[in-house]
Design an enzyme around this catalytic site. Structure first.
Site, PDB file in Angstrom:
ATOM      1  N   ASP A  27      13.874   2.523  11.092  1.00 31.43           N
ATOM      2  CA  ASP A  27      12.825   1.713  11.787  1.00 31.43           C
ATOM      3  C   ASP A  27      12.099   2.513  12.266  1.00 31.43           C
ATOM      4  O   ASP A  27      12.598   3.375  13.474  1.00 31.43           O
ATOM      5  CB  ASP A  27      13.618   0.767  12.673  1.00 31.43           C
ATOM      6  CG  ASP A  27      12.953  -0.098  13.708  1.00 31.43           C
ATOM      7  OD1 ASP A  27      11.768   0.268  13.644  1.00 31.43           O
ATOM      8  OD2 ASP A  27      13.598  -1.282  14.101  1.00 31.43           O
ATOM      9  N   VAL A  50      -6.497  -6.435   0.982  1.00 28.33           N
ATOM     10  CA  VAL A  50      -5.655  -5.738  -0.055  1.00 28.33           C
ATOM     11  C   VAL A  50      -4.442  -6.536  -0.376  1.00 28.33           C
ATOM     12  O   VAL A  50      -3.679  -7.395   0.192  1.00 28.33           O
ATOM     13  CB  VAL A  50      -4.995  -4.232   0.215  1.00 28.33           C
ATOM     14  CG1 VAL A  50      -4.586  -3.672  -0.981  1.00 28.33           C
ATOM     15  CG2 VAL A  50      -5.909  -3.337   0.797  1.00 28.33           C
ATOM     16  N   TYR A  59      -3.158  -7.373  16.835  1.00 29.37           N
ATOM     17  CA  TYR A  59      -3.167  -6.463  15.580  1.00 29.37           C
ATOM     18  C   TYR A  59      -4.643  -5.611  15.701  1.00 29.37           C
ATOM     19  O   TYR A  59      -4.592  -4.390  15.344  1.00 29.37           O
ATOM     20  CB  TYR A  59      -3.250  -7.434  14.357  1.00 29.37           C
ATOM     21  CG  TYR A  59      -3.483  -6.537  12.989  1.00 29.37           C
ATOM     22  CD1 TYR A  59      -2.240  -6.106  12.402  1.00 29.37           C
ATOM     23  CD2 TYR A  59      -4.645  -6.610  12.245  1.00 29.37           C
ATOM     24  CE1 TYR A  59      -2.425  -5.331  11.076  1.00 29.37           C
ATOM     25  CE2 TYR A  59      -4.615  -5.719  10.987  1.00 29.37           C
ATOM     26  CZ  TYR A  59      -3.454  -5.433  10.437  1.00 29.37           C
ATOM     27  OH  TYR A  59      -3.578  -4.814   9.354  1.00 29.37           O
ATOM     28  N   THR A 113      -1.356  -7.475  -1.250  1.00 28.23           N
ATOM     29  CA  THR A 113       0.067  -6.965  -0.802  1.00 28.23           C
ATOM     30  C   THR A 113       0.722  -8.363  -0.337  1.00 28.23           C
ATOM     31  O   THR A 113       0.268  -9.053   0.145  1.00 28.23           O
ATOM     32  CB  THR A 113       0.031  -5.867   0.166  1.00 28.23           C
ATOM     33  OG1 THR A 113      -0.302  -6.290   1.364  1.00 28.23           O
ATOM     34  CG2 THR A 113      -0.918  -4.935  -0.377  1.00 28.23           C
ATOM     35  N   ILE A 131       0.778  -1.197   0.066  1.00 28.66           N
ATOM     36  CA  ILE A 131       0.171   0.067  -0.071  1.00 28.66           C
ATOM     37  C   ILE A 131       0.705   1.142  -0.092  1.00 28.66           C
ATOM     38  O   ILE A 131       0.537   2.197  -0.848  1.00 28.66           O
ATOM     39  CB  ILE A 131      -0.908  -0.280   1.317  1.00 28.66           C
ATOM     40  CG1 ILE A 131      -2.008  -1.201   1.073  1.00 28.66           C
ATOM     41  CG2 ILE A 131      -1.627   1.260   1.404  1.00 28.66           C
ATOM     42  CD1 ILE A 131      -2.691  -1.448   2.288  1.00 28.66           C
ATOM     43  N   LYS A 184      -4.638  -1.451  15.710  1.00 24.24           N
ATOM     44  CA  LYS A 184      -5.480  -0.892  14.779  1.00 24.24           C
ATOM     45  C   LYS A 184      -6.692  -0.091  15.335  1.00 24.24           C
ATOM     46  O   LYS A 184      -7.005   1.028  14.894  1.00 24.24           O
ATOM     47  CB  LYS A 184      -6.090  -1.571  13.502  1.00 24.24           C
ATOM     48  CG  LYS A 184      -4.772  -2.262  12.794  1.00 24.24           C
ATOM     49  CD  LYS A 184      -3.935  -1.283  12.152  1.00 24.24           C
ATOM     50  CE  LYS A 184      -2.923  -1.760  11.193  1.00 24.24           C
ATOM     51  NZ  LYS A 184      -2.050  -0.721  10.608  1.00 24.24           N
TER      52      LYS A 184
HETATM   53  N1  LIG Z   1      -2.937  -5.708   2.919  1.00 23.98           N
HETATM   54  C1  LIG Z   1      -3.937  -5.577   3.730  1.00 23.98           C
HETATM   55  O1  LIG Z   1      -4.971  -6.351   3.450  1.00 23.98           O
HETATM   56  C2  LIG Z   1      -4.194  -4.640   4.686  1.00 23.98           C
HETATM   57  C3  LIG Z   1      -5.511  -4.391   5.423  1.00 23.98           C
HETATM   58  C4  LIG Z   1      -5.918  -3.489   6.133  1.00 23.98           C
HETATM   59  C5  LIG Z   1      -4.679  -2.608   6.674  1.00 23.98           C
HETATM   60  N2  LIG Z   1      -3.384  -3.142   5.985  1.00 23.98           N
HETATM   61  C6  LIG Z   1      -2.312  -2.013   6.675  1.00 23.98           C
HETATM   62  O2  LIG Z   1      -1.821  -1.344   5.574  1.00 23.98           O
HETATM   63  C7  LIG Z   1      -0.347  -1.076   5.990  1.00 23.98           C
HETATM   64  C8  LIG Z   1       0.679  -1.428   4.731  1.00 23.98           C
HETATM   65  O3  LIG Z   1       0.280  -2.841   4.615  1.00 23.98           O
HETATM   66  P1  LIG Z   1       0.587  -3.754   3.249  1.00 23.98           P
HETATM   67  O4  LIG Z   1      -0.391  -4.435   2.944  1.00 23.98           O
HETATM   68  O5  LIG Z   1       1.214  -2.744   2.245  1.00 23.98           O
HETATM   69  O6  LIG Z   1       1.752  -4.703   3.577  1.00 23.98           O
HETATM   70  P2  LIG Z   1       3.311  -4.837   3.653  1.00 23.98           P
HETATM   71  O7  LIG Z   1       3.833  -5.944   4.431  1.00 23.98           O
HETATM   72  O8  LIG Z   1       3.537  -4.998   2.386  1.00 23.98           O
HETATM   73  O9  LIG Z   1       3.840  -3.345   4.049  1.00 23.98           O
HETATM   74  C9  LIG Z   1       4.193  -3.181   5.258  1.00 23.98           C
HETATM   75  C10 LIG Z   1       5.498  -2.365   5.362  1.00 23.98           C
HETATM   76  O10 LIG Z   1       5.878  -1.928   6.509  1.00 23.98           O
HETATM   77  C11 LIG Z   1       7.224  -1.880   6.792  1.00 23.98           C
HETATM   78  N3  LIG Z   1       7.560  -1.892   7.968  1.00 23.98           N
HETATM   79  C12 LIG Z   1       7.489  -2.773   8.948  1.00 23.98           C
HETATM   80  N4  LIG Z   1       7.893  -2.779  10.066  1.00 23.98           N
HETATM   81  C13 LIG Z   1       8.558  -1.570   9.999  1.00 23.98           C
HETATM   82  C14 LIG Z   1       9.359  -0.823  10.862  1.00 23.98           C
HETATM   83  N5  LIG Z   1       9.652  -1.186  12.431  1.00 23.98           N
HETATM   84  N6  LIG Z   1       9.751   0.643  10.413  1.00 23.98           N
HETATM   85  C15 LIG Z   1       9.552   0.888   9.142  1.00 23.98           C
HETATM   86  N7  LIG Z   1       8.975  -0.035   8.316  1.00 23.98           N
HETATM   87  C16 LIG Z   1       8.276  -0.965   8.745  1.00 23.98           C
HETATM   88  C17 LIG Z   1       7.707  -3.109   5.948  1.00 23.98           C
HETATM   89  O11 LIG Z   1       8.881  -3.027   5.439  1.00 23.98           O
HETATM   90  C18 LIG Z   1       6.685  -3.154   4.664  1.00 23.98           C
HETATM   91  O12 LIG Z   1       7.318  -2.363   3.814  1.00 23.98           O
HETATM   92  C19 LIG Z   1      -0.019  -1.750   7.349  1.00 23.98           C
HETATM   93  O13 LIG Z   1      -0.227  -0.944   8.228  1.00 23.98           O
HETATM   94  C20 LIG Z   1      -1.031  -2.693   7.523  1.00 23.98           C
HETATM   95  O14 LIG Z   1      -1.595  -3.089   8.809  1.00 23.98           O
HETATM   96  C21 LIG Z   1      -3.208  -3.779   5.168  1.00 23.98           C
END
Ligand SMILES: NC(=O)c1ccc[n+]([C@@H]2O[C@H](COP(=O)([O-])OP(=O)(O)OC[C@H]3O[C@@H](n4cnc5c(N)ncnc54)[C@H](O)[C@@H]3O)[C@@H](O)[C@H]2O)c1
Length: 264
Positions: A63, A192, A156, A194, A18, A160
């Site tokens: 981080d 999503v 989680y 991802t 995302i 959230k």
């Molecule tokens: N994919 C889904 O279905 C979904 C649904 C609801 C919410 N989300 C939320 O969307 C956001 C993005 O998730 P995504 O689906 O793109 O997954 P993703 O795993 O591709 O992205 C998460 C990103 O966060 C980074 N990250 C993790 N820990 C970190 C840290 N300590 N410091 C810096 N960066 C860090 C990772 O390297 C990764 O690039 C998240 O907050 C997730 O909870 C995702």
């Protein structure tokens, strides 16, 4: 017309999923993008992707649970660009994915530390610069799990729900301070497509006795009205809108982009 011409947009978690989609859309709308990730080569790959099509981007390896590193990130952005217009906190982890009784204290702390505390650290680092100019957009990434928890997901869901609470409280405070140029909103994505959904599929599909595609469709996508996984671009479009001037009257909201998984 481009909606983010010369805006400076910081996206945590920008190296994948995302966050990556947001970096690409923001750049396409004319923003200078700061791609933030804890994985250096992923952040730089997205920044290069932006630059390859003529956009403006830098990468920072941070981080977000490291408070000093987060403060240094904000200082670097202000030094380089002189301002911050948009902060998106997309960095997050999926958590323990098990019964609460089997979730270790370390797992619980790690999920809260990244998803909730990390969001707070990033907002705290950038907010003073937005307050100074009475201008900015704070866009947190919660989840529909921030409204309607799923089982086997308590850490989680708690993180959230917390993100929504902190975002709404912040919006109220901005009103008290008469900083109407700054908005604070949460986006609540549904499922999503991802790397996070890939990881869930990796964990649960083998025991389901379904094919990988069947599992994605029947166990994940079927939870929403449209029976499909969302594309990261669809979440990015909401962020692009919230970042725009047209969205200046939207604040304190938790906006679902979830193909109708939850209806509140
Ligand atoms: N994919 C889904 O279905 C979904 C649904 C609801 C919410 N989300 C939320 O969307 C956001 C993005 O998730 P995504 O689906 O793109 O997954 P993703 O795993 O591709 O992205 C998460 C990103 O966060 C980074 N990250 C993790 N820990 C970190 C840290 N300590 N410091 C810096 N960066 C860090 C990772 O390297 C990764 O690039 C998240 O907050 C997730 O909870 C995702």
């Amino acid at each position: 017309m481009s909606t983010m011409e010369n805006k400076v947009a910081v996206v945590t978690g920008g190296g994948t999923g995302i966050g990556q989609a947001m970096c690409l859309q923001f750049a396409n709308e004319g923003a200078h993008v700061v791609v933030v990730s804890n994985v250096a080569d992923q952040a730089e790959a997205v920044a290069s992707q932006v630059r390859a099509v003529g956009g403006s981007a830098i990468s920072l390896t941070v981080d977000i649970t490291d408070v000093e590193a987060v403060e240094a990130m904000a200082a670097t952005v202000i030094e380089k660009f002189g301002k911050v217009d948009v902060l998106v906190t997309s960095a997050g982890v999926m958590g323990a994915r098990t019964f609460l009784s089997q979730t270790s204290v370390e797992e619980w702390r790690q999920t809260i530390e990244v998803n909730l505390n990390g969001t707070f650290y990033c907002i705290k680092a950038f907010l003073p610069h937005m307050l100074e100019r009475d201008a900015g957009r704070i866009i947190t990434i919660s989840s529909i799990s921030g409204k309607q928890p799923a089982a086997l997901n308590s850490d989680y869901a708690a993180s959230k729900h917390g993100v929504i609470g902190l975002t709404k409280a912040l919006a109220l405070e901005l009103g008290m301070l008469k900083k109407n140029g700054i908005t604070a909103n949460a986006i609540c994505p549904g499922s999503v497509d991802t790397p996070m959904i890939e990881a869930i599929t990796d964990q649960f599909q083998p025991a389901s006795k379904m094919s990988r595609e069947d599992f994605r469709q029947k166990a994940i996508a079927s939870a929403n009205i449209q029976k499909r996984l969302l594309d990261a671009d669809e979440i990015a479009s909401m962020a692009t809108y919230l970042a725009s001037d047209q969205a200046r009257g939207i604040t304190g909201q938790a906006l679902n982009v979830c193909a109708g998984t939850v209806l509140f």
